[in-house]
Design an enzyme around this catalytic site. Structure first.
Site, PDB file in Angstrom:
ATOM      1  N   ARG A   1      -5.192   0.275  -6.631  1.00 16.79           N
ATOM      2  CA  ARG A   1      -3.817   0.427  -7.138  1.00 16.79           C
ATOM      3  C   ARG A   1      -2.846  -0.367  -6.267  1.00 16.79           C
ATOM      4  O   ARG A   1      -1.905  -0.984  -6.775  1.00 16.79           O
ATOM      5  CB  ARG A   1      -3.420   1.907  -7.150  1.00 16.79           C
TER       6      ARG A   1
ATOM      7  N   ARG B   1       6.013  -2.585 -14.893  1.00 17.40           N
ATOM      8  CA  ARG B   1       5.030  -2.819 -13.847  1.00 17.40           C
ATOM      9  C   ARG B   1       4.483  -4.241 -13.871  1.00 17.40           C
ATOM     10  O   ARG B   1       3.644  -4.596 -13.047  1.00 17.40           O
ATOM     11  CB  ARG B   1       3.860  -1.876 -14.093  1.00 17.40           C
TER      12      ARG B   1
ATOM     13  N   ARG C   1      -2.135  14.391  -0.990  1.00 13.37           N
ATOM     14  CA  ARG C   1      -2.015  14.791  -2.390  1.00 13.37           C
ATOM     15  C   ARG C   1      -3.397  14.969  -3.024  1.00 13.37           C
ATOM     16  O   ARG C   1      -3.588  15.840  -3.873  1.00 13.37           O
ATOM     17  CB  ARG C   1      -1.198  13.768  -3.184  1.00 13.37           C
TER      18      ARG C   1
ATOM     19  N   LYS D   1       8.277   7.537  -5.966  1.00 11.16           N
ATOM     20  CA  LYS D   1       9.039   7.368  -7.211  1.00 11.16           C
ATOM     21  C   LYS D   1       9.185   8.702  -7.955  1.00 11.16           C
ATOM     22  O   LYS D   1      10.285   9.091  -8.341  1.00 11.16           O
ATOM     23  CB  LYS D   1       8.352   6.348  -8.139  1.00 11.16           C
TER      24      LYS D   1
ATOM     25  N   ARG E   1      -5.644  14.491  -8.143  1.00 10.00           N
ATOM     26  CA  ARG E   1      -5.428  13.498  -9.210  1.00 10.00           C
ATOM     27  C   ARG E   1      -6.605  12.531  -9.197  1.00 10.00           C
ATOM     28  O   ARG E   1      -7.004  12.068  -8.127  1.00 10.00           O
ATOM     29  CB  ARG E   1      -4.104  12.758  -8.939  1.00 10.00           C
TER      30      ARG E   1
END
Ligand code: AP5
Ligand code: MG
Length: 191
Positions: free
Chosen positions: A144, A88, A127, A13, A133
Site C-alpha cells: 500500500r 488516489r 491497529r 485521514k 483489518r
C-alpha cells in the site's frame, strides 16, 4: 466546505475526518470504508474488489468513479463533504473535478497529512492487533505504501498546481493534528 484529505496509508485521514465531522457537521466520504462495507455485505461491487483491496492494490478508476459520483450526488453532500481516500490517482483527480464541475461545487481545499514511514508502520501494527483489518499485514502495508508513492503522491502536486494544497504535519496526538487542520480551514479550534 468541500475538503479532500490526502495522505499515505495510516497517516490519519479517517481519524481526522471523523473529528472534523463532529466540528463541521459535513458527511465523511471514505472510499475505503465504502468498499469495506460492500465487501462485508457481499454485493457485486464487494465481490469484485475484495481480492484487490486485500492485496493493497488500487481498484480500477472507472469502478471508483461510479461509486464516488453516486455518493457525491446525494443530498447530504450538497453543503460540503470531507473526502478521504479519493482521489488516489491523477485520473481520479480529473474525474472528481469533472463530477464536481457538473454539480457546480468544486474542491475548495486539499490537505495532505504528512507522517513518516516509521510512525505509519507502528500505527498500523497497533491497529492490526485491535481491529484485524485484512489489509493491515506487514506485506500488504508495504505494498500500500509503494502504491501510494507511485500513484497517489502525484495527486498532491495536482492540487498544489491549482493553489489548493496545504501540507499538515501528522505526528503528535490526534488533537494536535486536528488543531493544525482547523487552522488551515480557518475554523476556531476553541469552538
Ligand atoms: P483506505 O481505507 O483509504 O486505506 P488507506 O489509504 O490505506 O488508509 P488507512 O485507512 O489505512 O489510513 P488512514 O489514513 O485513514 O489512517 P487512520 O485514521 O485509520 O483504502 C483501503 C483500500 O481500498 C486501498 O488499499 C484500495 O485497495 C481501496 N481503495 C480505497 N479508495 C480507493 C480509490 N480511491 N481508488 C482505488 N482503490 C481504492 O489511522 C491509522 C491508525 O493510526 C488508526 O489505528 C488510528 O487510530 C491511528 N492514529 C491516527 N492518528 C493518530 C495519531 N495522531 N497518533 C497516534 N495514532 C493515530
Ligand atoms: Mg482510512
Amino acid at each position: 466546505m468541500r475538503i479532500v484529505l490526502l495522505g499515505a496509508p495510516g497517516s490519519g485521514k479517517g481519524t481526522q475526518a471523523a473529528l472534523l465531522v463532529e466540528r463541521l457537521g459535513l458527511p465523511h466520504i471514505s472510499t475505503g470504508a465504502l468498499l469495506r462495507d460492500a465487501i462485508k455485505r457481499g454485493t457485486r461491487l464487494g465481490l469484485a474488489v475484495k481480492e484487490i483491496t486485500e492485496k493493497g492494490e488500487l481498484v480500477p478508476d472507472d469502478v471508483m468513479s461510479d461509486l464516488v459520483k453516486e455518493r457525491l450526488g446525494r443530498d447530504d453532500a450538497a453543503d460540503g463533504f470531507i473526502l478521504d481516500g479519493y482521489p488516489r490517482t491523477l485520473e481520479q483527480a480529473k474525474v472528481l473535478d469533472a463530477i464536481l464541475e457538473e454539480l457546480a461545487r468544486p474542491v475548495e481545499v486539499a490537505i495532505l497529512i504528512d507522517v513518516d514511514a516509521d510512525q505509519i508502520i507502528k500505527r498500523i501494527e497497533l491497529r492490526a492487533e485491535e481491529e484485524g483489518r485484512s489489509d493491515d499485514t506487514v506485506d500488504v502495508l508495504r505494498n500500500r505504501m509503494r502504491v501510494y508513492q507511485e500513484k497517489t503522491a502525484p495527486v498532491a502536486d495536482y492540487y498544489a498546481d491549482r493553489g489548493l494544497l496545504t501540507r499538515v504535519l501528522g505526528s503528535g496526538t490526534r488533537d494536535d493534528v486536528l488543531e493544525r487542520i482547523l487552522s488551515v480551514l480557518q475554523v476556531d479550534a476553541a469552538n
